[in-house]
Design a protein around this motif. Structure first.
Motif, PDB file in Angstrom:
ATOM      1  N   ALA A 125       0.824  -1.214   0.000  1.00 57.91           N
ATOM      2  CA  ALA A 125       0.000   0.000   0.000  1.00 57.91           C
ATOM      3  C   ALA A 125       0.855   1.261   0.000  1.00 57.91           C
ATOM      4  O   ALA A 125       0.542   2.245  -0.698  1.00 57.91           O
ATOM      5  CB  ALA A 125      -0.938  -0.015   1.213  1.00 57.91           C
ATOM      6  N   ALA A 126       1.961   1.244   0.757  1.00 60.44           N
ATOM      7  CA  ALA A 126       2.796   2.449   0.863  1.00 60.44           C
ATOM      8  C   ALA A 126       3.533   2.728  -0.444  1.00 60.44           C
ATOM      9  O   ALA A 126       3.540   3.869  -0.938  1.00 60.44           O
ATOM     10  CB  ALA A 126       3.792   2.299   2.012  1.00 60.44           C
ATOM     11  N   GLU A 154       9.554  -4.557  -6.837  1.00 62.25           N
ATOM     12  CA  GLU A 154       8.877  -5.414  -5.859  1.00 62.25           C
ATOM     13  C   GLU A 154       9.531  -6.801  -5.879  1.00 62.25           C
ATOM     14  O   GLU A 154       9.700  -7.396  -6.943  1.00 62.25           O
ATOM     15  CB  GLU A 154       7.380  -5.507  -6.194  1.00 62.25           C
ATOM     16  N   ALA A 155       9.837  -7.310  -4.677  1.00 63.49           N
ATOM     17  CA  ALA A 155      10.513  -8.611  -4.588  1.00 63.49           C
ATOM     18  C   ALA A 155       9.594  -9.758  -5.004  1.00 63.49           C
ATOM     19  O   ALA A 155      10.050 -10.739  -5.607  1.00 63.49           O
ATOM     20  CB  ALA A 155      11.019  -8.826  -3.161  1.00 63.49           C
ATOM     21  N   GLY A 169       1.707  -6.598  -1.194  1.00 65.48           N
ATOM     22  CA  GLY A 169       2.428  -6.852   0.058  1.00 65.48           C
ATOM     23  C   GLY A 169       1.581  -7.585   1.064  1.00 65.48           C
ATOM     24  O   GLY A 169       1.065  -8.665   0.789  1.00 65.48           O
ATOM     25  N   ARG A 170       1.394  -6.952   2.216  1.00 72.83           N
ATOM     26  CA  ARG A 170       0.639  -7.598   3.298  1.00 72.83           C
ATOM     27  C   ARG A 170      -0.878  -7.481   3.107  1.00 72.83           C
ATOM     28  O   ARG A 170      -1.642  -7.854   3.985  1.00 72.83           O
ATOM     29  CB  ARG A 170       1.103  -7.038   4.643  1.00 72.83           C
ATOM     30  N   ALA A 189      -4.336  -8.185   5.586  1.00 73.89           N
ATOM     31  CA  ALA A 189      -5.334  -7.218   6.058  1.00 73.89           C
ATOM     32  C   ALA A 189      -6.727  -7.525   5.498  1.00 73.89           C
ATOM     33  O   ALA A 189      -6.877  -7.921   4.350  1.00 73.89           O
ATOM     34  CB  ALA A 189      -4.913  -5.817   5.631  1.00 73.89           C
ATOM     35  N   HIS A 190      -7.731  -7.302   6.335  1.00 73.26           N
ATOM     36  CA  HIS A 190      -9.120  -7.558   5.935  1.00 73.26           C
ATOM     37  C   HIS A 190     -10.057  -6.419   6.326  1.00 73.26           C
ATOM     38  O   HIS A 190     -11.041  -6.162   5.662  1.00 73.26           O
ATOM     39  CB  HIS A 190      -9.568  -8.848   6.610  1.00 73.26           C
ATOM     40  N   TRP A 191      -9.731  -5.728   7.410  1.00 70.61           N
ATOM     41  CA  TRP A 191     -10.653  -4.748   8.002  1.00 70.61           C
ATOM     42  C   TRP A 191     -10.240  -3.335   7.658  1.00 70.61           C
ATOM     43  O   TRP A 191      -9.075  -2.967   7.812  1.00 70.61           O
ATOM     44  CB  TRP A 191     -10.647  -4.884   9.536  1.00 70.61           C
ATOM     45  N   HIS A 215      -9.868  -0.428   9.160  1.00 70.25           N
ATOM     46  CA  HIS A 215      -9.844   0.074  10.544  1.00 70.25           C
ATOM     47  C   HIS A 215     -10.166   1.575  10.541  1.00 70.25           C
ATOM     48  O   HIS A 215      -9.874   2.276   9.568  1.00 70.25           O
ATOM     49  CB  HIS A 215      -8.478  -0.174  11.183  1.00 70.25           C
ATOM     50  N   VAL A 265      15.357  -5.516  -4.404  1.00 67.97           N
ATOM     51  CA  VAL A 265      16.467  -4.567  -4.329  1.00 67.97           C
ATOM     52  C   VAL A 265      17.485  -5.131  -3.349  1.00 67.97           C
ATOM     53  O   VAL A 265      17.133  -5.568  -2.243  1.00 67.97           O
ATOM     54  CB  VAL A 265      15.954  -3.179  -3.869  1.00 67.97           C
ATOM     55  N   GLY A 308       5.600   3.346   4.934  1.00 63.93           N
ATOM     56  CA  GLY A 308       5.067   2.031   5.302  1.00 63.93           C
ATOM     57  C   GLY A 308       4.334   2.100   6.615  1.00 63.93           C
ATOM     58  O   GLY A 308       4.318   3.131   7.300  1.00 63.93           O
ATOM     59  N   GLU A 309       3.729   0.982   6.968  1.00 68.12           N
ATOM     60  CA  GLU A 309       2.830   0.965   8.124  1.00 68.12           C
ATOM     61  C   GLU A 309       3.502   1.339   9.441  1.00 68.12           C
ATOM     62  O   GLU A 309       2.823   1.759  10.371  1.00 68.12           O
ATOM     63  CB  GLU A 309       2.144  -0.398   8.232  1.00 68.12           C
ATOM     64  N   SER A 368       0.505   0.324  11.793  1.00 72.15           N
ATOM     65  CA  SER A 368       0.059  -1.089  11.693  1.00 72.15           C
ATOM     66  C   SER A 368      -1.012  -1.330  10.650  1.00 72.15           C
ATOM     67  O   SER A 368      -1.444  -2.473  10.501  1.00 72.15           O
ATOM     68  CB  SER A 368      -0.524  -1.609  13.013  1.00 72.15           C
ATOM     69  N   VAL A 412      -3.316  -0.609   6.854  1.00 71.69           N
ATOM     70  CA  VAL A 412      -3.202  -0.326   5.421  1.00 71.69           C
ATOM     71  C   VAL A 412      -3.370   1.169   5.175  1.00 71.69           C
ATOM     72  O   VAL A 412      -2.617   1.768   4.388  1.00 71.69           O
ATOM     73  CB  VAL A 412      -4.258  -1.126   4.627  1.00 71.69           C
TER      74      VAL A 412
HETATM   75  C1  LIG Z   1      -2.342 -11.354   9.117  1.00 67.82           C
HETATM   76  C2  LIG Z   1      -2.442  -9.863   8.951  1.00 67.82           C
HETATM   77  C3  LIG Z   1      -3.637  -9.210   9.219  1.00 67.82           C
HETATM   78  C4  LIG Z   1      -3.750  -7.831   9.061  1.00 67.82           C
HETATM   79  N1  LIG Z   1      -4.958  -7.229   9.242  1.00 67.82           N
HETATM   80  C5  LIG Z   1      -5.114  -5.923   8.960  1.00 67.82           C
HETATM   81  C6  LIG Z   1      -6.395  -5.337   8.871  1.00 67.82           C
HETATM   82  O1  LIG Z   1      -7.404  -6.034   9.045  1.00 67.82           O
HETATM   83  N2  LIG Z   1      -6.477  -4.005   8.581  1.00 67.82           N
HETATM   84  C7  LIG Z   1      -5.372  -3.235   8.346  1.00 67.82           C
HETATM   85  O2  LIG Z   1      -5.511  -2.037   8.094  1.00 67.82           O
HETATM   86  N3  LIG Z   1      -4.137  -3.777   8.382  1.00 67.82           N
HETATM   87  C8  LIG Z   1      -3.975  -5.105   8.648  1.00 67.82           C
HETATM   88  N4  LIG Z   1      -2.748  -5.679   8.581  1.00 67.82           N
HETATM   89  C9  LIG Z   1      -1.576  -4.828   8.385  1.00 67.82           C
HETATM   90  C10 LIG Z   1      -1.430  -4.356   6.932  1.00 67.82           C
HETATM   91  O3  LIG Z   1      -1.538  -5.465   6.078  1.00 67.82           O
HETATM   92  C11 LIG Z   1      -0.081  -3.674   6.762  1.00 67.82           C
HETATM   93  O4  LIG Z   1       0.073  -2.682   7.740  1.00 67.82           O
HETATM   94  C12 LIG Z   1       0.080  -3.001   5.393  1.00 67.82           C
HETATM   95  O5  LIG Z   1      -0.460  -3.789   4.373  1.00 67.82           O
HETATM   96  C13 LIG Z   1       1.560  -2.747   5.166  1.00 67.82           C
HETATM   97  O6  LIG Z   1       1.750  -2.065   3.930  1.00 67.82           O
HETATM   98  P1  LIG Z   1       3.216  -1.543   3.576  1.00 67.82           P
HETATM   99  O7  LIG Z   1       3.145  -0.981   2.227  1.00 67.82           O
HETATM  100  O8  LIG Z   1       3.747  -0.731   4.686  1.00 67.82           O
HETATM  101  O9  LIG Z   1       4.132  -2.856   3.593  1.00 67.82           O
HETATM  102  P2  LIG Z   1       4.069  -4.153   2.690  1.00 67.82           P
HETATM  103  O10 LIG Z   1       2.683  -4.456   2.326  1.00 67.82           O
HETATM  104  O11 LIG Z   1       4.853  -5.203   3.403  1.00 67.82           O
HETATM  105  O12 LIG Z   1       4.857  -3.726   1.375  1.00 67.82           O
HETATM  106  C14 LIG Z   1       6.258  -3.767   1.316  1.00 67.82           C
HETATM  107  C15 LIG Z   1       6.641  -4.544   0.075  1.00 67.82           C
HETATM  108  O13 LIG Z   1       8.074  -4.586  -0.027  1.00 67.82           O
HETATM  109  C16 LIG Z   1       8.422  -5.815  -0.640  1.00 67.82           C
HETATM  110  N5  LIG Z   1       9.839  -6.066  -0.420  1.00 67.82           N
HETATM  111  C17 LIG Z   1      10.448  -6.606   0.652  1.00 67.82           C
HETATM  112  N6  LIG Z   1      11.774  -6.651   0.474  1.00 67.82           N
HETATM  113  C18 LIG Z   1      12.020  -6.093  -0.751  1.00 67.82           C
HETATM  114  C19 LIG Z   1      13.192  -5.835  -1.505  1.00 67.82           C
HETATM  115  N7  LIG Z   1      14.410  -6.139  -1.046  1.00 67.82           N
HETATM  116  N8  LIG Z   1      13.061  -5.279  -2.720  1.00 67.82           N
HETATM  117  C20 LIG Z   1      11.832  -4.954  -3.231  1.00 67.82           C
HETATM  118  N9  LIG Z   1      10.695  -5.188  -2.562  1.00 67.82           N
HETATM  119  C21 LIG Z   1      10.789  -5.732  -1.323  1.00 67.82           C
HETATM  120  C22 LIG Z   1       7.484  -6.804   0.002  1.00 67.82           C
HETATM  121  O14 LIG Z   1       7.355  -7.979  -0.770  1.00 67.82           O
HETATM  122  C23 LIG Z   1       6.182  -6.001   0.084  1.00 67.82           C
HETATM  123  O15 LIG Z   1       5.374  -6.242  -1.043  1.00 67.82           O
HETATM  124  C24 LIG Z   1      -2.614  -7.070   8.675  1.00 67.82           C
HETATM  125  C25 LIG Z   1      -1.411  -7.722   8.383  1.00 67.82           C
HETATM  126  C26 LIG Z   1      -1.320  -9.091   8.504  1.00 67.82           C
HETATM  127  C27 LIG Z   1      -0.030  -9.779   8.129  1.00 67.82           C
END
Ligand SMILES: Cc1cc2nc3c(=O)[nH]c(=O)nc-3n(C[C@H](O)[C@H](O)[C@H](O)COP(=O)(O)OP(=O)(O)OC[C@H]3O[C@@H](n4cnc5c(N)ncnc54)[C@H](O)[C@@H]3O)c2cc1C
Length: 431
Positions: free
Chosen positions: A14-15, A34-35, A41-42, A58-60, A62, A203, A392-393, A401, A403
């Motif tokens: 998402a970030a 993206e790896a 991502g999450r 993530a599902h909710w 929030h 990366v 990021g989160e 924490s 999305v």
């Molecule tokens: C089980 C679970 C339940 C959740 N429930 C909720 C919910 O209900 N509601 C909510 O709001 N949030 C929830 N979350 C949290 C939410 O999913 C995350 O906070 C959010 O998606 C994080 O987004 P991000 O972009 O910060 O990180 P990420 O989604 O982790 O994105 C970072 C990306 O970087 C990539 N990456 C890693 N290393 C490298 C590299 N070396 N080179 C290139 N790319 C790389 C990863 O593959 C990933 O795609 C939940 C998370 C989990 C795991």
């Protein structure tokens, strides 16, 4: 000569995706690496493994009434359920004389009162600036202590002993948590379908020793004026990406103070409704005969699908994952069988377990602040040398924490990068 991008973005969750969209809107040239072989991502909606729709991450939505992604879900036609009040209307207490015992209204209200009071006390202490573990605000001898512990683990991704009360209290919560019918992963994938991303391309190195940043991947090196890194704090701290020069010591200390916690799900699919509960139910479970057995929570029949999804958090989520998929599934299955009878498994059509902690690209689920490290999170948003920006989160102080927190942090990082490149919109990203 090869192109020098205004910004390279590492990660397409998402970030990273919102940073890319913002960069494009500001007129910056960009490239996203993206790896994984998918974006999101999450956030990752699984429609294939069980033949049903469920979110592995993530599902909710929030704080859904103020969450910017709620409006976007409306615009893109992704329905959600406006859930009101407490999730868990069903409380399982164990089996007696071979039969499941479900709490009556009075017992249910007693659990609610106990949990809400524990939650409020932790909040009050945190708001008062008590940089102590949340566990110190909890009474370990109450009837429903195990549930309180489980809910803290699931909500925060860490055990109460490891959670900083101040950071916990800073989380901004409107208590509106609305599940997305077609999945949060599906929403993010739809929202950012037009963002070009180089997939399966981790990366490896970010070299900032020269006039331009050199970002090295297995496909070669690209040059940029700035870089936005969105990987989890655990991935950053692991050294999977090598920084030249090393990240500042104060930032490394912050990564240690705000690690990525743990959460997992086990999803069971059935051929027919074997629960006898309304759709979109939630159940909490403790075994009052066995005080050492931990509590567990379940989503039951989400959006009418014949599924039960167990939620784990904190050390239990990580330990079970490391013990192996079969161990985690057996653990959840044990409680589900106690609740509804082991005969239900004759109707089971499939089961899946997530593994976020051992996923090398995540190394966890969502961030938390360690006790004594209340102010470390703020360091994550400080640019390094005016050309490295974290998003990021883990970065937002109040929407961490989540999305929507990740989404907003990506926009903010891209605005800061634009500002540093002299391309910002007046009034943006000066903070
Ligand atoms: C089980 C679970 C339940 C959740 N429930 C909720 C919910 O209900 N509601 C909510 O709001 N949030 C929830 N979350 C949290 C939410 O999913 C995350 O906070 C959010 O998606 C994080 O987004 P991000 O972009 O910060 O990180 P990420 O989604 O982790 O994105 C970072 C990306 O970087 C990539 N990456 C890693 N290393 C490298 C590299 N070396 N080179 C290139 N790319 C790389 C990863 O593959 C990933 O795609 C939940 C998370 C989990 C795991």
């Amino acid at each position: 000569m090869s192109e020098v991008y205004d910004v390279v973005i590492v990660g397409a969750g998402a970030a990273g995706l919102s940073a890319a969209r913002q960069a494009r809107e500001t007129g910056l040239s960009f490239k996203v690496f993206e790896a994984k072989n998918r974006i999101g991502g999450r956030t990752f909606t699984d429609t294939t493994s069980l033949g049903m729709t469920w979110d592995r991450g993530a599902h909710w939505l929030h704080s859904a009434d103020v969450n910017p992604l709620t409006k976007i879900a409306d615009e893109l036609g992704h329905p959600y359920h406006r859930q009101e009040g407490s999730f868990y209307r069903h409380l399982f207490l164990g089996r007696k004389a071979g039969k499941p015992v479900w709490a009556d209204e009075e017992t249910y209200e007693a659990y609610r009162a106990e949990f809400e009071s524990a939650y409020d006390v932790a909040h009050v202490q945190g708001e008062a600036g008590e940089d102590i573990p949340v566990s110190r605000t909890l009474d370990p001898d109450t009837r429903f202590n195990r549930i309180t512990r489980h809910l803290f683990q699931a909500i925060c991704g860490a055990d109460p002993e490891d959670l900083c009360a101040v950071d916990f209290a800073r989380y901004s919560d409107t208590e509106k948590n609305w599940p997305l019918e077609r999945g949060y992963g599906a929403l993010i994938a739809a929202l950012f379908a037009d963002i070009p991303v180089t997939l399966s391309c981790p990366v490896r190195r970010i070299d900032m020793t020269d006039a331009h940043v050199k970002v090295a991947t297995d496909d070669g090196v690209v040059e940029a004026k700035s870089v936005i890194v969105t990987v989890s704090t655990n991935v950053l701290a692991s050294g999977a990406i090598r920084f030249l020069p090393q990240l500042p010591a104060s930032l490394q200390e912050a990564l240690d103070g705000v690690p990525t916690g743990h959460a997992n799900k086990v999803a069971f699919a059935f051929r027919r409704d074997i629960f006898g509960l309304p759709e979109k139910s939630h159940a909490l479970a403790i075994d009052e005969r066995k005080p050492a057995r931990s509590a567990l929570s379940f989503q039951i029949r989400p959006f009418g699908q014949n599924m039960a999804i167990a939620y784990y958090g904190g050390s239990e989520a990580a330990d079970l994952e490391r013990a192996g998929r079969d161990v985690m599934i057996a653990h959840a299955r044990g409680m589900l069988g106690d609740m509804f009878g082991t005969g239900i498994f004759k109707e089971m059509s499939g089961v899946e377990a997530t593994a976020w902690t051992t996923d090398p690209h995540m190394l966890g689920a969502y961030s938390y602040g360690k006790p004594g490290k209340a102010d470390m999170r703020a360091r994550l948003s400080e640019p390094v040398g005016d050309r490295l920006f974290l998003a990021g989160e883990a970065v937002p102080l109040d929407w961490y924490s989540t999305v929507h927190g990740a989404y907003e942090s990506g926009i903010s990082a891209a605005q800061k990068a634009a500002h540093c490149l002299g391309r910002g919109v007046a009034g943006e990203a000066s903070a």
